[in-house]
Design an enzyme around this catalytic site. Sequence first.
Site, short mmCIF file in Angstrom:
data_model
loop_
_atom_site.label_atom_id
_atom_site.label_comp_id
_atom_site.label_asym_id
_atom_site.label_seq_id
_atom_site.Cartn_x
_atom_site.Cartn_y
_atom_site.Cartn_z
N ALA A 12 0.85 -1.19 0.00
CA ALA A 12 0.00 0.00 0.00
C ALA A 12 0.89 1.24 0.00
O ALA A 12 1.99 1.22 0.54
CB ALA A 12 -0.90 -0.02 1.23
N CYS A 66 4.16 3.77 -17.47
CA CYS A 66 3.50 2.58 -18.03
C CYS A 66 2.11 2.34 -17.47
O CYS A 66 1.14 2.37 -18.22
CB CYS A 66 4.38 1.36 -17.79
SG CYS A 66 6.03 1.59 -18.46
C1 UGA Z 1 5.82 -1.68 -15.06
C2 UGA Z 1 5.70 -3.21 -15.01
O1 UGA Z 1 5.95 -3.68 -13.68
C3 UGA Z 1 6.69 -3.87 -15.97
O2 UGA Z 1 6.48 -5.27 -15.98
C4 UGA Z 1 6.45 -3.32 -17.38
O3 UGA Z 1 7.39 -3.83 -18.31
C5 UGA Z 1 6.59 -1.81 -17.35
O4 UGA Z 1 5.64 -1.25 -16.41
C6 UGA Z 1 6.30 -1.30 -18.75
O5 UGA Z 1 5.16 -1.46 -19.21
O6 UGA Z 1 7.23 -0.86 -19.45
P1 UGA Z 1 7.48 0.15 -14.00
O7 UGA Z 1 6.51 1.17 -14.50
O8 UGA Z 1 8.93 0.36 -14.26
O9 UGA Z 1 7.12 -1.32 -14.60
O10 UGA Z 1 7.32 0.10 -12.42
P2 UGA Z 1 6.71 -0.89 -11.33
O11 UGA Z 1 7.80 -1.41 -10.49
O12 UGA Z 1 5.78 -1.84 -11.91
O13 UGA Z 1 5.90 0.16 -10.42
C7 UGA Z 1 4.80 0.90 -10.94
C8 UGA Z 1 4.20 1.75 -9.87
O14 UGA Z 1 3.50 0.94 -8.91
C9 UGA Z 1 5.19 2.57 -9.05
O15 UGA Z 1 4.65 3.85 -8.84
C10 UGA Z 1 5.31 1.81 -7.75
O16 UGA Z 1 5.69 2.60 -6.66
C11 UGA Z 1 3.90 1.29 -7.60
N1 UGA Z 1 3.77 0.08 -6.73
C12 UGA Z 1 4.36 -1.08 -7.08
C13 UGA Z 1 3.01 0.17 -5.57
O17 UGA Z 1 2.43 1.21 -5.23
N2 UGA Z 1 2.86 -0.96 -4.80
C14 UGA Z 1 3.46 -2.12 -5.13
O18 UGA Z 1 3.28 -3.11 -4.37
C15 UGA Z 1 4.23 -2.19 -6.30
#
Ligand code: UGA
Length: 428
Positions: free
Chosen positions: A252, A260
């Site tokens: 959370a 993305c």
């Molecule tokens: C995301 C996907 O995870 C990748 O698999 C995909 O290739 C990429 O988009 C894309 O389409 O190019 P990314 O945007 O780099 O990757 O970042 P994530 O690690 O997925 O995080 C995304 C957001 O969710 C961030 O703001 C992060 O802080 C948030 N998040 C993530 C949460 O709030 N809680 C979580 O438990 C996990």
Amino acid sequence: MRILIVGTGYVGTTTGLVFCEMGHKVTGLDLDENKIKALQAGKLHFYEPGLEELLSKHVAAQHIEFTKKTKKAVKENDIIFICVGTPQGADGSADLTYVKNVAHSIGKYMNKYKIIITKSTVPVGTAELVTKWIKEGQEEQIPYDVVSNPEFLREGSALRDALNPDRIVIGSTSETARTIIREMYRDFHCPIVETNPNASEMIKYAANSFLAMKISFINELARLCDGLNININDVSKGIGLDTRIGPQFLRAGMGYGGSCFPKDVNALIQIAKENGQPLSILEHVVKVNEEQTVFFIEKIKQNLGDDLLNKKIAVLGLSFKANTDDTRESPTLNLINQLLAEQAQVMVHDPVVKIAGGPSLVQLQSVEETVVGADALVIGTDWDEYKNLDWVRIKQLMNQPNLFDGRNMLDKRKIENLGFYYSGIANH
Ligand code: UGA
């Protein structure tokens, strides 16, 4: 194999370097002269742990070269990855202008059979469009195949993700193309999903949307748990250990951001609408995400009072998550803008991101300078270095020891024992 990567942004550069690691010879093509010059000198134009070292290594060994010359690059390479940007258009759908231009050029300069692979996230049906656009560009009829092979790497752990994917998806109806691509990925030890291009394109949108849905689910549940005095981290752990649910993307916080999730969820909503089968579940995912910073600001106001005029608020972190300098759709920037709209004085810190300040927004070099005189300290981005700060010193420097943890990254008890008022997202 000789591989051409068109578009040397995040995905393109990482993909190219990973193929170098697998022993292929790579050319990176981009129209941006500054990017090309930097890459030729072994310098990355974005921040990504570990990638620059790999770039210098492969540039020095001449495993990868960078060019602006489209004609030569297309003629010399028979496997071409399209990795250009697909920004969000005004109605939420993906804008394919760059993909179209690349496809036309490939058609124009094609001299023999080629495989053209879309790696950028593109709407369902794009492989068919790329096939048509290449044909439009062709001056003589030369056979080619278009394949969808989406990328699943994350910013901040791009290299690890790209080198160790959970799966590889190959969307193609051509057995010739599929055989060559399987061979290209032969050193990767993960399942390969072979399907048609439309399904492959859908897999990418569905994966990002599902992960965004997990985040919005846990965030909305966190709002309920906050009032019920239930620790959401325990709930995430308790449900995440169920292998049918899985532990990831149940943290959370202030909501998802980046280049993305917001874009891809909107694009899938748009595709669904256009096809008369609305994905209302995703519309709610977006709504919850947008509300999450509002919920967090309300928590700040419960402590500081409704009037934030001239309240000094220190915010740690600017990027949309740790280990990246990307601030696109950053929940922290969103929060800062809302604080500024309420006429607060905001001091910010980030280990890598630099922003232009303004009359009410000042960026400082160190965390200690940032918190001087602050009425509240907000953890906006979960950079590791914010975990173990000198909290005793920070408390001395602040005007009032109020700490708001937008990422639930601190130990509430420890912070409270030091005399802080602490509030996270149902981090009880
Ligand atoms: C995301 C996907 O995870 C990748 O698999 C995909 O290739 C990429 O988009 C894309 O389409 O190019 P990314 O945007 O780099 O990757 O970042 P994530 O690690 O997925 O995080 C995304 C957001 O969710 C961030 O703001 C992060 O802080 C948030 N998040 C993530 C949460 O709030 N809680 C979580 O438990 C996990």
